[in-house]
Design a protein around this motif. Structure first.
Motif, short mmCIF file in Angstrom:
data_model
loop_
_atom_site.label_atom_id
_atom_site.label_comp_id
_atom_site.label_asym_id
_atom_site.label_seq_id
_atom_site.Cartn_x
_atom_site.Cartn_y
_atom_site.Cartn_z
N ASP A 23 0.82 -1.21 0.00
CA ASP A 23 0.00 0.00 0.00
C ASP A 23 0.86 1.26 0.00
OD1 ASP A 23 -2.39 -1.31 -0.15
OD2 ASP A 23 -2.86 -1.19 1.99
N THR A 30 0.62 6.99 -6.63
CA THR A 30 -0.49 7.94 -6.71
C THR A 30 -0.01 9.36 -6.50
OG1 THR A 30 -2.04 6.27 -5.87
CG2 THR A 30 -2.72 8.57 -5.70
N ARG A 60 -6.67 12.21 3.55
CA ARG A 60 -7.87 11.88 2.76
C ARG A 60 -7.57 10.91 1.61
NH1 ARG A 60 -12.24 14.57 4.31
NH2 ARG A 60 -12.01 16.50 5.51
N ARG A 61 -6.31 10.54 1.45
CA ARG A 61 -5.98 9.56 0.41
C ARG A 61 -6.70 8.24 0.69
NH1 ARG A 61 -3.51 11.77 -4.10
NH2 ARG A 61 -1.84 13.20 -3.49
N LYS A 62 -7.12 7.58 -0.37
CA LYS A 62 -7.87 6.34 -0.24
C LYS A 62 -7.08 5.27 0.50
CE LYS A 62 -10.65 3.08 -2.94
NZ LYS A 62 -11.11 2.71 -4.30
N LYS A 63 -5.78 5.20 0.24
CA LYS A 63 -4.94 4.18 0.89
C LYS A 63 -4.76 4.45 2.39
CE LYS A 63 -3.92 1.39 -2.50
NZ LYS A 63 -4.31 -0.05 -2.46
N GLN A 65 -6.48 4.50 5.13
CA GLN A 65 -7.81 4.04 5.52
C GLN A 65 -8.22 4.56 6.90
OE1 GLN A 65 -7.64 -0.22 5.16
NE2 GLN A 65 -7.22 -0.15 2.98
N ARG A 66 -9.53 4.57 7.10
CA ARG A 66 -10.10 5.05 8.35
C ARG A 66 -9.51 4.35 9.56
NH1 ARG A 66 -12.91 2.78 11.85
NH2 ARG A 66 -14.39 3.83 13.23
N LYS A 86 -14.49 8.63 8.70
CA LYS A 86 -13.13 9.04 8.38
C LYS A 86 -12.95 10.55 8.45
CE LYS A 86 -9.40 8.75 5.00
NZ LYS A 86 -8.90 8.22 3.72
N HIS A 87 -13.90 11.31 7.96
CA HIS A 87 -13.74 12.77 7.96
C HIS A 87 -13.66 13.31 9.38
CE1 HIS A 87 -17.83 14.07 9.19
NE2 HIS A 87 -18.23 12.95 8.63
#
Length: 300
Positions: A23, A30, A60-63, A65-66, A86-87
């Motif tokens: 990841d 990315t 906030r990157r998808k990788k 994760q929360r 997550k936010h």
């Protein structure tokens, strides 16, 4: 050029250590649009930090994760409901980094781990230093103790820290009270080895996560004239994303003059109360039920 402050760089790097190597390398592609080829994970981390415009963009990157952000906050002693989105976690992390109250780099970690090994200033172990604040010690102790204990939980995916009987007095006592519905069980353990192993089982075997409430209404510390410090703290207990209940813990700390006046645990009173909780249920940070007068009595 990275837009991260030194605190943000350290925090982002810590979160990256919680990610798999695959990841991390994927995130490097990315962030750099695959324009930079890295040789190893260490180089990948440095590249991500250098090419991240700001901390919010990184978080906030998808990788990212929360669950990674949640684990990071837990390790920092920050209490958040396990169902936080997550936010919400991103916002709390940014607040933490801007507050300057982060304990994440190596030197700070060593300082936090060493709070039980601070020497007094030209005083004996049984004399209160001028200006000594037991509340400050209590907060530092709880951050150290619960991170150390939680690190033994395999589900966090982190390297276990140095847990063991060395943190306790040889004749330490643990009184454990558990309540589930109408059922109640009480157990007592005596001796550093037994107490250490029983507490270890909570996180390593039962995979519980203890999240202390370090706010003023959840933490209180008092010191007797003879040097005993009582640290009382309330918190929530989790397994995965489910809150299982709440706890209250009182620890009695005494310095050991034969071990550089390090603080060691003399007694622990731990109350665990299970409650019906489902994923998505809002959990408020619990407050202590012990009054100051009750703690004063225990401390006398």
């Amino acid at each position: 050029m990275s837009g991260l402050s030194e605190t943000e760089r350290t925090g982002c790097a810590t979160i990256l250590t919680l990610m798999s190597a695959a990841d991390v390398h994927s995130l490097t592609d990315t962030v750099t649009n695959k324009l930079i080829v890295v040789e190893n994970t260490t180089e990948a981390v440095e590249t991500i930090l250098s090419f991240s415009k700001n901390a919010e963009e990184f978080l906030r990157r998808k990788k990212v994760q929360r669950d990674l952000i949640f684990k990071y906050l837990v390790n920092q002693g920050v209490v958040m409901p396990p169902n936080s989105e997550k936010h919400q976690l991103v916002k709390r992390t940014l607040e933490l980094w801007s507050s300057g109250k982060v304990v994440s780099d190596k030197s700070s970690q060593e300082e936090k781990k060493g709070i039980l090994h601070k020497q007094p200033t030209d005083v004996s172990a049984n004399v209160v230093e001028v200006g000594f604040d037991p509340q400050v010690l209590g907060q530092q102790f709880c951050q150290w103790f619960f991170q150390l204990l939680n690190s033994q939980n395999p589900s966090l995916g982190q390297q276990p820290e140095d847990w063991g009987p060395q943190h306790f007095w040889p004749d330490v006592k643990l009184h454990l009270l558990s309540r589930t519905g109408s059922e109640q069980t009480q157990d007592e353990f005596i001796g550093a080895d037994l107490v250490s192993l029983r507490l270890l089982a909570l996180t390593k075997e039962e995979r519980l996560l203890l999240s202390p409430n370090l706010e003023p209404h959840g933490l209180r510390a008092l010191m007797s004239p003879h040097g005993l410090v009582l640290v009382a703290v309330a918190g929530t207990i989790h397994r995965g994303s489910v809150c299982l209940g709440v706890f209250e813990q009182i620890c009695g700390l005494i310095r050991s003059p034969l071990e550089k006046n390090s603080w060691k645990i003399k007694v622990i009173d731990l109350k665990i109360r299970a409650q019906d909780a489902l994923p998505g249920t809002e959990v408020a940070a619990p407050a202590l039920t012990y009054s100051s007068s009750e703690l004063q009595f225990l401390c006398s």
